[in-house]
Design a protein around this motif. Structure first.
Motif, PDB file in Angstrom:
ATOM      1  N   ALA A 133     -10.383 -40.924  -0.266  1.00  0.00           N
ATOM      2  CA  ALA A 133      -9.813 -39.656   0.678  1.00  0.00           C
ATOM      3  C   ALA A 133      -8.850 -40.770   1.770  1.00  0.00           C
ATOM      4  O   ALA A 133      -8.053 -39.983   1.806  1.00  0.00           O
ATOM      5  CB  ALA A 133     -10.755 -38.843   0.144  1.00  0.00           C
ATOM      6  N   LEU A 134      -9.747 -41.359   2.022  1.00  0.00           N
ATOM      7  CA  LEU A 134      -9.649 -41.955   3.523  1.00  0.00           C
ATOM      8  C   LEU A 134      -8.183 -42.473   2.957  1.00  0.00           C
ATOM      9  O   LEU A 134      -7.092 -42.692   3.358  1.00  0.00           O
ATOM     10  CB  LEU A 134     -10.475 -42.860   4.201  1.00  0.00           C
ATOM     11  N   TRP A 135      -8.319 -43.155   1.980  1.00  0.00           N
ATOM     12  CA  TRP A 135      -7.088 -44.292   1.557  1.00  0.00           C
ATOM     13  C   TRP A 135      -6.329 -43.510   0.870  1.00  0.00           C
ATOM     14  O   TRP A 135      -4.751 -43.871   1.729  1.00  0.00           O
ATOM     15  CB  TRP A 135      -7.406 -45.320   0.057  1.00  0.00           C
ATOM     16  N   GLY A 136      -6.389 -42.401   0.824  1.00  0.00           N
ATOM     17  CA  GLY A 136      -4.700 -41.676   0.341  1.00  0.00           C
ATOM     18  C   GLY A 136      -4.111 -41.303   2.080  1.00  0.00           C
ATOM     19  O   GLY A 136      -2.973 -40.836   1.662  1.00  0.00           O
ATOM     20  N   ALA A 137      -5.569 -40.711   2.351  1.00  0.00           N
ATOM     21  CA  ALA A 137      -4.698 -40.097   4.251  1.00  0.00           C
ATOM     22  C   ALA A 137      -4.261 -41.502   4.522  1.00  0.00           C
ATOM     23  O   ALA A 137      -2.614 -40.997   5.139  1.00  0.00           O
ATOM     24  CB  ALA A 137      -5.563 -39.517   5.081  1.00  0.00           C
ATOM     25  N   PHE A 138      -4.689 -42.682   4.120  1.00  0.00           N
ATOM     26  CA  PHE A 138      -3.431 -43.737   5.035  1.00  0.00           C
ATOM     27  C   PHE A 138      -2.459 -43.984   4.376  1.00  0.00           C
ATOM     28  O   PHE A 138      -1.087 -44.050   4.863  1.00  0.00           O
ATOM     29  CB  PHE A 138      -4.717 -44.801   5.052  1.00  0.00           C
ATOM     30  N   ARG A 139      -1.990 -43.720   3.321  1.00  0.00           N
ATOM     31  CA  ARG A 139      -1.009 -43.626   2.293  1.00  0.00           C
ATOM     32  C   ARG A 139       0.392 -43.038   2.513  1.00  0.00           C
ATOM     33  O   ARG A 139       1.150 -43.101   2.556  1.00  0.00           O
ATOM     34  CB  ARG A 139      -1.367 -44.161   0.767  1.00  0.00           C
ATOM     35  N   ALA A 140      -0.331 -42.113   3.596  1.00  0.00           N
ATOM     36  CA  ALA A 140      -0.076 -40.999   3.174  1.00  0.00           C
ATOM     37  C   ALA A 140       1.493 -40.730   4.838  1.00  0.00           C
ATOM     38  O   ALA A 140       1.991 -40.203   4.851  1.00  0.00           O
ATOM     39  CB  ALA A 140      -0.435 -39.808   2.656  1.00  0.00           C
ATOM     40  N   VAL A 141       0.447 -41.272   5.378  1.00  0.00           N
ATOM     41  CA  VAL A 141       1.313 -41.868   7.014  1.00  0.00           C
ATOM     42  C   VAL A 141       2.475 -42.666   6.997  1.00  0.00           C
ATOM     43  O   VAL A 141       2.059 -43.762   6.187  1.00  0.00           O
ATOM     44  CB  VAL A 141       0.349 -42.544   8.086  1.00  0.00           C
ATOM     45  N   THR A 142       3.751 -42.296   6.772  1.00  0.00           N
ATOM     46  CA  THR A 142       5.305 -43.166   7.352  1.00  0.00           C
ATOM     47  C   THR A 142       5.408 -43.788   8.488  1.00  0.00           C
ATOM     48  O   THR A 142       5.948 -44.553   8.325  1.00  0.00           O
ATOM     49  CB  THR A 142       5.985 -42.401   6.880  1.00  0.00           C
ATOM     50  N   SER A 143       4.300 -43.504   9.667  1.00  0.00           N
ATOM     51  CA  SER A 143       5.143 -44.188  10.756  1.00  0.00           C
ATOM     52  C   SER A 143       3.630 -44.839  11.433  1.00  0.00           C
ATOM     53  O   SER A 143       2.992 -43.057  11.866  1.00  0.00           O
ATOM     54  CB  SER A 143       5.739 -43.377  11.807  1.00  0.00           C
ATOM     55  N   TRP A 144       2.986 -45.214  11.835  1.00  0.00           N
ATOM     56  CA  TRP A 144       1.888 -45.691  12.474  1.00  0.00           C
ATOM     57  C   TRP A 144       2.585 -45.684  14.152  1.00  0.00           C
ATOM     58  O   TRP A 144       2.774 -46.708  14.451  1.00  0.00           O
ATOM     59  CB  TRP A 144       0.998 -46.702  12.131  1.00  0.00           C
ATOM     60  N   PRO A 145       1.023 -45.944  14.933  1.00  0.00           N
ATOM     61  CA  PRO A 145       1.896 -46.318  17.036  1.00  0.00           C
ATOM     62  C   PRO A 145       2.305 -47.369  16.789  1.00  0.00           C
ATOM     63  O   PRO A 145       0.967 -48.391  15.630  1.00  0.00           O
ATOM     64  CB  PRO A 145       0.097 -45.700  17.729  1.00  0.00           C
ATOM     65  N   THR A 146       3.213 -48.557  17.540  1.00  0.00           N
ATOM     66  CA  THR A 146       2.470 -49.938  17.599  1.00  0.00           C
ATOM     67  C   THR A 146       1.433 -49.752  18.107  1.00  0.00           C
ATOM     68  O   THR A 146       1.895 -51.410  18.983  1.00  0.00           O
ATOM     69  CB  THR A 146       4.038 -49.582  18.526  1.00  0.00           C
ATOM     70  N   HIS A 147       1.003 -49.196  19.034  1.00  0.00           N
ATOM     71  CA  HIS A 147      -0.579 -49.437  19.724  1.00  0.00           C
ATOM     72  C   HIS A 147      -1.842 -49.223  19.254  1.00  0.00           C
ATOM     73  O   HIS A 147      -1.503 -48.346  18.807  1.00  0.00           O
ATOM     74  CB  HIS A 147      -0.184 -49.457  21.107  1.00  0.00           C
ATOM     75  N   ASN A 148      -2.634 -49.924  19.593  1.00  0.00           N
ATOM     76  CA  ASN A 148      -3.716 -48.793  19.784  1.00  0.00           C
ATOM     77  C   ASN A 148      -3.894 -47.720  20.854  1.00  0.00           C
ATOM     78  O   ASN A 148      -3.439 -47.845  21.886  1.00  0.00           O
ATOM     79  CB  ASN A 148      -5.667 -49.917  20.302  1.00  0.00           C
ATOM     80  N   LEU A 149      -5.478 -47.338  21.115  1.00  0.00           N
ATOM     81  CA  LEU A 149      -5.480 -46.122  21.580  1.00  0.00           C
ATOM     82  C   LEU A 149      -6.954 -45.317  22.111  1.00  0.00           C
ATOM     83  O   LEU A 149      -6.897 -44.471  22.863  1.00  0.00           O
ATOM     84  CB  LEU A 149      -5.473 -44.492  21.188  1.00  0.00           C
ATOM     85  N   TRP A 150      -6.964 -46.822  22.498  1.00  0.00           N
ATOM     86  CA  TRP A 150      -8.506 -47.232  23.241  1.00  0.00           C
ATOM     87  C   TRP A 150      -9.073 -46.148  24.746  1.00  0.00           C
ATOM     88  O   TRP A 150      -9.454 -45.614  24.652  1.00  0.00           O
ATOM     89  CB  TRP A 150      -8.996 -48.235  23.206  1.00  0.00           C
ATOM     90  N   SER A 151      -7.047 -46.425  25.135  1.00  0.00           N
ATOM     91  CA  SER A 151      -7.412 -45.379  26.699  1.00  0.00           C
ATOM     92  C   SER A 151      -7.587 -44.175  26.518  1.00  0.00           C
ATOM     93  O   SER A 151      -8.192 -43.119  27.373  1.00  0.00           O
ATOM     94  CB  SER A 151      -5.961 -45.484  27.535  1.00  0.00           C
ATOM     95  N   THR A 152      -6.915 -44.112  25.157  1.00  0.00           N
ATOM     96  CA  THR A 152      -6.888 -42.217  25.169  1.00  0.00           C
ATOM     97  C   THR A 152      -8.566 -41.758  25.101  1.00  0.00           C
ATOM     98  O   THR A 152      -9.288 -41.118  25.486  1.00  0.00           O
ATOM     99  CB  THR A 152      -6.655 -41.724  23.847  1.00  0.00           C
ATOM    100  N   TYR A 153      -9.766 -42.941  24.511  1.00  0.00           N
ATOM    101  CA  TYR A 153     -10.896 -42.634  24.454  1.00  0.00           C
ATOM    102  C   TYR A 153     -11.699 -43.634  25.462  1.00  0.00           C
ATOM    103  O   TYR A 153     -13.607 -43.408  25.627  1.00  0.00           O
ATOM    104  CB  TYR A 153     -11.887 -42.944  22.669  1.00  0.00           C
ATOM    105  N   PHE A 154     -11.595 -44.713  25.724  1.00  0.00           N
ATOM    106  CA  PHE A 154     -12.463 -45.649  26.418  1.00  0.00           C
ATOM    107  C   PHE A 154     -11.381 -46.383  28.258  1.00  0.00           C
ATOM    108  O   PHE A 154     -10.328 -46.939  28.083  1.00  0.00           O
ATOM    109  CB  PHE A 154     -12.366 -47.058  25.873  1.00  0.00           C
ATOM    110  N   GLY A 155     -11.575 -44.987  28.379  1.00  0.00           N
ATOM    111  CA  GLY A 155     -10.624 -44.979  30.348  1.00  0.00           C
ATOM    112  C   GLY A 155     -11.413 -46.020  31.195  1.00  0.00           C
ATOM    113  O   GLY A 155     -12.340 -46.474  30.393  1.00  0.00           O
TER     114      GLY A 155
END
Length: 155
Positions: A133-155
């Protein structure tokens, strides 16, 4: 089951002694923590150098790659991938009464994790259904961010 006082408690609260599980299930982490940890295996880091990573991904002797096409390499299940990416998908799952977790690193350079507060599902569904199911969700995404989102969770 018994807790430390001898009182009968539900299974997730007394069938194991967490103090004895420091190297086997003793981690407490969120899904974000698990993905951040997995990123340390991407290209080498102060935590893991290229020699350490080479050992983690090395095919073990004499067992080698099993009939399902993967092997266990120093804490990660490893499936060699012959097209694109890093050449491997890696993952690890864990479960104790009351918990289940999975963390995946793809040959495409993406990682994900999921954590659950129960081990068995009364519906009869298995946690083996979560990975596809997680692989299916991964394959359904057509555009990923070009950077990580660590600052959202690790300030």
């Amino acid at each position: 089951m018994l807790d430390n006082s001898g009182t009968i408690v539900d299974s997730p609260y007394g069938t194991f002694n967490m103090r004895l599980h420091d190297a086997n299930g003793g981690w407490i982490a969120s899904a974000v923590d698990l993905v951040r940890w997995a990123s340390a295996f991407d290209t080498g880091s102060p935590i893991l150098n290229s020699t350490s990573l080479g050992r983690a991904w090395a095919v073990p002797n004499p067992t080698g790659v099993n009939s399902n096409g993967w092997y266990y390499g120093l804490g990660w299940q490893v499936r060699p991938v012959t097209t694109g990416g890093t050449g491997r998908n890696t993952w690890h799952t864990g479960s104790l009464p009351g918990t289940y977790s999975i963390v995946v690193r793809t040959c495409h350079g993406l990682s994900w994790a999921a954590v659950f507060n129960r081990r068995d599902d009364e519906s009869g569904l298995t946690y083996g259904d979560i990975d596809p199911a997680l692989w299916g969700a991964f394959r359904a995404v057509t555009s990923w961010p070009t950077h990580n989102l660590w600052s959202t969770y690790f300030g």
